[in-house]
Design a protein around this motif. Structure first.
Motif, PDB file in Angstrom:
ATOM      1  N   ALA A   1       0.491  -1.280   0.592  1.00  0.00           N
ATOM      2  CA  ALA A   1      -0.131   0.386  -0.411  1.00  0.00           C
ATOM      3  C   ALA A   1       0.970   1.164   0.245  1.00  0.00           C
ATOM      4  CB  ALA A   1      -0.761  -0.130   1.272  1.00  0.00           C
ATOM      5  N   ALA A   2       1.661   0.616   0.661  1.00  0.00           N
ATOM      6  CA  ALA A   2       2.388   3.067   0.953  1.00  0.00           C
ATOM      7  C   ALA A   2       3.438   2.298   0.169  1.00  0.00           C
ATOM      8  CB  ALA A   2       3.609   2.690   2.290  1.00  0.00           C
ATOM      9  N   PHE A   3       4.641   1.503  -0.642  1.00  0.00           N
ATOM     10  CA  PHE A   3       5.205   1.793  -1.831  1.00  0.00           C
ATOM     11  C   PHE A   3       5.293   1.123  -2.984  1.00  0.00           C
ATOM     12  CE2 PHE A   3       7.276   1.063   2.540  1.00  0.00           C
ATOM     13  CZ  PHE A   3       7.741   2.869   2.464  1.00  0.00           C
ATOM     14  N   GLY A   4       3.731   0.924  -2.883  1.00  0.00           N
ATOM     15  CA  GLY A   4       3.537   0.663  -4.812  1.00  0.00           C
ATOM     16  C   GLY A   4       3.832  -0.764  -4.863  1.00  0.00           C
ATOM     17  N   GLY A   5       4.025  -1.830  -4.275  1.00  0.00           N
ATOM     18  CA  GLY A   5       4.233  -2.927  -3.986  1.00  0.00           C
ATOM     19  C   GLY A   5       5.352  -3.437  -4.146  1.00  0.00           C
TER      20      GLY A   5
ATOM     21  N   LYS B   1      17.347   9.951   7.784  1.00  0.00           N
ATOM     22  CA  LYS B   1      17.344  10.263   6.412  1.00  0.00           C
ATOM     23  C   LYS B   1      16.945   9.104   5.539  1.00  0.00           C
ATOM     24  CE  LYS B   1      21.273  13.493   6.244  1.00  0.00           C
ATOM     25  NZ  LYS B   1      22.694  13.491   5.907  1.00  0.00           N
ATOM     26  N   LYS B   2      17.349   8.181   5.730  1.00  0.00           N
ATOM     27  CA  LYS B   2      16.858   6.644   5.158  1.00  0.00           C
ATOM     28  C   LYS B   2      14.579   6.259   5.462  1.00  0.00           C
ATOM     29  CE  LYS B   2      21.232   5.649   3.985  1.00  0.00           C
ATOM     30  NZ  LYS B   2      21.320   6.261   2.814  1.00  0.00           N
ATOM     31  N   ILE B   3      14.742   6.804   6.711  1.00  0.00           N
ATOM     32  CA  ILE B   3      13.312   6.715   6.991  1.00  0.00           C
ATOM     33  C   ILE B   3      12.239   8.119   5.834  1.00  0.00           C
ATOM     34  CG2 ILE B   3      11.734   7.629   8.281  1.00  0.00           C
ATOM     35  CD1 ILE B   3      13.338   5.855  10.326  1.00  0.00           C
ATOM     36  N   MET B   4      13.305   9.216   5.837  1.00  0.00           N
ATOM     37  CA  MET B   4      12.406  10.596   5.067  1.00  0.00           C
ATOM     38  C   MET B   4      12.393   9.725   3.285  1.00  0.00           C
ATOM     39  SD  MET B   4      10.833  11.998   6.874  1.00  0.00           S
ATOM     40  CE  MET B   4      10.723  13.157   5.698  1.00  0.00           C
ATOM     41  N   ILE B   5      13.674   9.220   2.950  1.00  0.00           N
ATOM     42  CA  ILE B   5      13.812   8.541   1.806  1.00  0.00           C
ATOM     43  C   ILE B   5      12.170   7.954   1.158  1.00  0.00           C
ATOM     44  CG2 ILE B   5      14.640   6.715   0.188  1.00  0.00           C
ATOM     45  CD1 ILE B   5      17.882   8.461   0.917  1.00  0.00           C
TER      46      ILE B   5
ATOM     47  N   ALA C   1       6.906   6.684  -0.488  1.00  0.00           N
ATOM     48  CA  ALA C   1       5.213   6.550  -0.455  1.00  0.00           C
ATOM     49  C   ALA C   1       4.341   7.717  -0.944  1.00  0.00           C
ATOM     50  CB  ALA C   1       5.270   6.262   1.134  1.00  0.00           C
ATOM     51  N   VAL C   2       4.746   8.831  -0.664  1.00  0.00           N
ATOM     52  CA  VAL C   2       4.185  10.496  -1.204  1.00  0.00           C
ATOM     53  C   VAL C   2       4.201  10.078  -2.980  1.00  0.00           C
ATOM     54  CG1 VAL C   2       4.560  12.938  -1.246  1.00  0.00           C
ATOM     55  CG2 VAL C   2       4.820  11.680   0.740  1.00  0.00           C
ATOM     56  N   ALA C   3       6.062   9.923  -3.673  1.00  0.00           N
ATOM     57  CA  ALA C   3       5.295   9.499  -4.607  1.00  0.00           C
ATOM     58  C   ALA C   3       4.245   8.680  -5.024  1.00  0.00           C
ATOM     59  CB  ALA C   3       7.241   9.455  -5.206  1.00  0.00           C
ATOM     60  N   VAL C   4       4.046   7.637  -4.845  1.00  0.00           N
ATOM     61  CA  VAL C   4       2.591   6.364  -5.023  1.00  0.00           C
ATOM     62  C   VAL C   4       1.790   6.992  -4.994  1.00  0.00           C
ATOM     63  CG1 VAL C   4       2.589   4.385  -4.101  1.00  0.00           C
ATOM     64  CG2 VAL C   4       4.568   4.930  -4.249  1.00  0.00           C
ATOM     65  N   ARG C   5       1.278   7.770  -3.734  1.00  0.00           N
ATOM     66  CA  ARG C   5       0.326   8.142  -3.585  1.00  0.00           C
ATOM     67  C   ARG C   5      -0.031   9.311  -4.873  1.00  0.00           C
ATOM     68  NH1 ARG C   5      -2.836   5.502  -2.717  1.00  0.00           N
ATOM     69  NH2 ARG C   5      -1.059   3.767  -2.878  1.00  0.00           N
ATOM     70  N   LEU C   6       0.668  10.599  -4.968  1.00  0.00           N
ATOM     71  CA  LEU C   6       0.805  11.241  -5.790  1.00  0.00           C
ATOM     72  C   LEU C   6       0.475  10.601  -7.021  1.00  0.00           C
ATOM     73  CD1 LEU C   6       3.460  13.497  -5.302  1.00  0.00           C
ATOM     74  CD2 LEU C   6       0.750  14.756  -5.100  1.00  0.00           C
ATOM     75  N   ASP C   7       1.217   9.649  -7.776  1.00  0.00           N
ATOM     76  CA  ASP C   7       0.734   8.371  -8.620  1.00  0.00           C
ATOM     77  C   ASP C   7       0.013   8.144  -8.654  1.00  0.00           C
ATOM     78  OD1 ASP C   7       3.160   8.748 -10.267  1.00  0.00           O
ATOM     79  OD2 ASP C   7       4.394   6.675  -8.884  1.00  0.00           O
TER      80      ASP C   7
ATOM     81  N   SER D   1       9.538   5.794 -10.044  1.00  0.00           N
ATOM     82  CA  SER D   1      10.381   5.175 -10.731  1.00  0.00           C
ATOM     83  C   SER D   1      10.764   6.461 -10.364  1.00  0.00           C
ATOM     84  CB  SER D   1       9.756   4.948 -11.596  1.00  0.00           C
ATOM     85  OG  SER D   1       8.787   4.051 -12.231  1.00  0.00           O
ATOM     86  N   VAL D   2      10.502   7.669 -10.497  1.00  0.00           N
ATOM     87  CA  VAL D   2      12.184   8.547 -10.145  1.00  0.00           C
ATOM     88  C   VAL D   2      12.721   8.869  -9.069  1.00  0.00           C
ATOM     89  CG1 VAL D   2      11.838  10.885 -10.639  1.00  0.00           C
ATOM     90  CG2 VAL D   2      10.897   9.888 -12.119  1.00  0.00           C
ATOM     91  N   ALA D   3      11.612   8.997  -8.124  1.00  0.00           N
ATOM     92  CA  ALA D   3      11.428   8.964  -6.721  1.00  0.00           C
ATOM     93  C   ALA D   3      13.322   7.533  -6.445  1.00  0.00           C
ATOM     94  CB  ALA D   3      10.403   9.042  -5.801  1.00  0.00           C
ATOM     95  N   ILE D   4      12.474   6.233  -6.912  1.00  0.00           N
ATOM     96  CA  ILE D   4      13.740   5.573  -6.698  1.00  0.00           C
ATOM     97  C   ILE D   4      15.139   5.582  -7.232  1.00  0.00           C
ATOM     98  CG2 ILE D   4      13.438   2.968  -6.791  1.00  0.00           C
ATOM     99  CD1 ILE D   4      10.876   2.493  -6.010  1.00  0.00           C
ATOM    100  N   GLY D   5      14.802   5.811  -8.635  1.00  0.00           N
ATOM    101  CA  GLY D   5      16.293   5.473  -9.561  1.00  0.00           C
ATOM    102  C   GLY D   5      16.646   6.937  -8.642  1.00  0.00           C
ATOM    103  N   PHE D   6      16.785   8.517  -9.197  1.00  0.00           N
ATOM    104  CA  PHE D   6      16.852   9.299  -7.624  1.00  0.00           C
ATOM    105  C   PHE D   6      17.962   9.040  -6.326  1.00  0.00           C
ATOM    106  CE2 PHE D   6      16.980  12.552  -4.654  1.00  0.00           C
ATOM    107  CZ  PHE D   6      18.231  13.448  -5.243  1.00  0.00           C
ATOM    108  N   TYR D   7      16.878   7.952  -5.781  1.00  0.00           N
ATOM    109  CA  TYR D   7      17.730   7.763  -4.574  1.00  0.00           C
ATOM    110  C   TYR D   7      18.519   6.417  -4.329  1.00  0.00           C
ATOM    111  CZ  TYR D   7      14.817  11.480  -2.048  1.00  0.00           C
ATOM    112  OH  TYR D   7      13.579  12.050  -1.698  1.00  0.00           O
TER     113      TYR D   7
END
Length: 142
Positions: free
Chosen positions: A21-25, A65-69, A74-80, A91-97
């Motif tokens: 739910a939080a991370f899109g799978g 910092k890792k928790i904030m990542i 999770a916010v990017a998933v909700r925005l999607d 994908s952009v958020a995960i790729g960046f981090y």
């Protein structure tokens, strides 16, 4: 099944449901991000030990910092979901981090004297810079 086994199974199911739910799978992208996050933290601790400047406050800040990542992902998933973008922002958020933390791993390797192939450093820096060019800091309402 014992009560412990049932409880353990229920906890595992709850964690998996939360991640979905939080991370899109829990897919290859998320597993790769989690792997890079853990390796970055471990190599940071190893680097601090080798350099003789291990500090629990710095370690705590690193965990925060890792928790904030993960919160940003999770916010990017909700925005999607809200804008119907599929998994574009996730994908952009995960790729960046992943690129950012991978560079950090290489920096930690250099700190402890491990040679790092320059081609990998350059490609990761390029990926980070490409993603960073599209980032904007949110404006604060006054």
């Amino acid at each position: 099944m014992s009560k412990f086994e049932v409880g353990f199974s229920l906890c595992g199911s709850a964690v998996t449901a939360f991640c979905c739910a939080a991370f899109g799978g829990v897919d290859a992208w998320l597993r790769a991000l989690l792997t890079v996050i853990v390796i970055d933290y471990i190599t940071g601790v190893v680097g601090a030990v080798v350099q003789g400047n291990l500090d629990s406050r710095v370690g705590y800040k690193g965990i925060c910092k890792k928790i904030m990542i993960l919160c940003v992902v999770a916010v990017a998933v909700r925005l999607d979901c809200v804008i119907g973008a599929g998994t574009a922002l996730r994908s952009v958020a995960i790729g960046f981090y992943m690129a950012n933390d991978s560079l950090s791993i290489l920096e930690n390797a250099v700190k402890i004297g491990v040679p790092v192939p320059q081609g990998i450093v350059e490609k990761l820096q390029q990926l980070k810079d490409d993603d960073h060019d599209h980032d904007h800091k949110p404006e604060k309402d006054e």
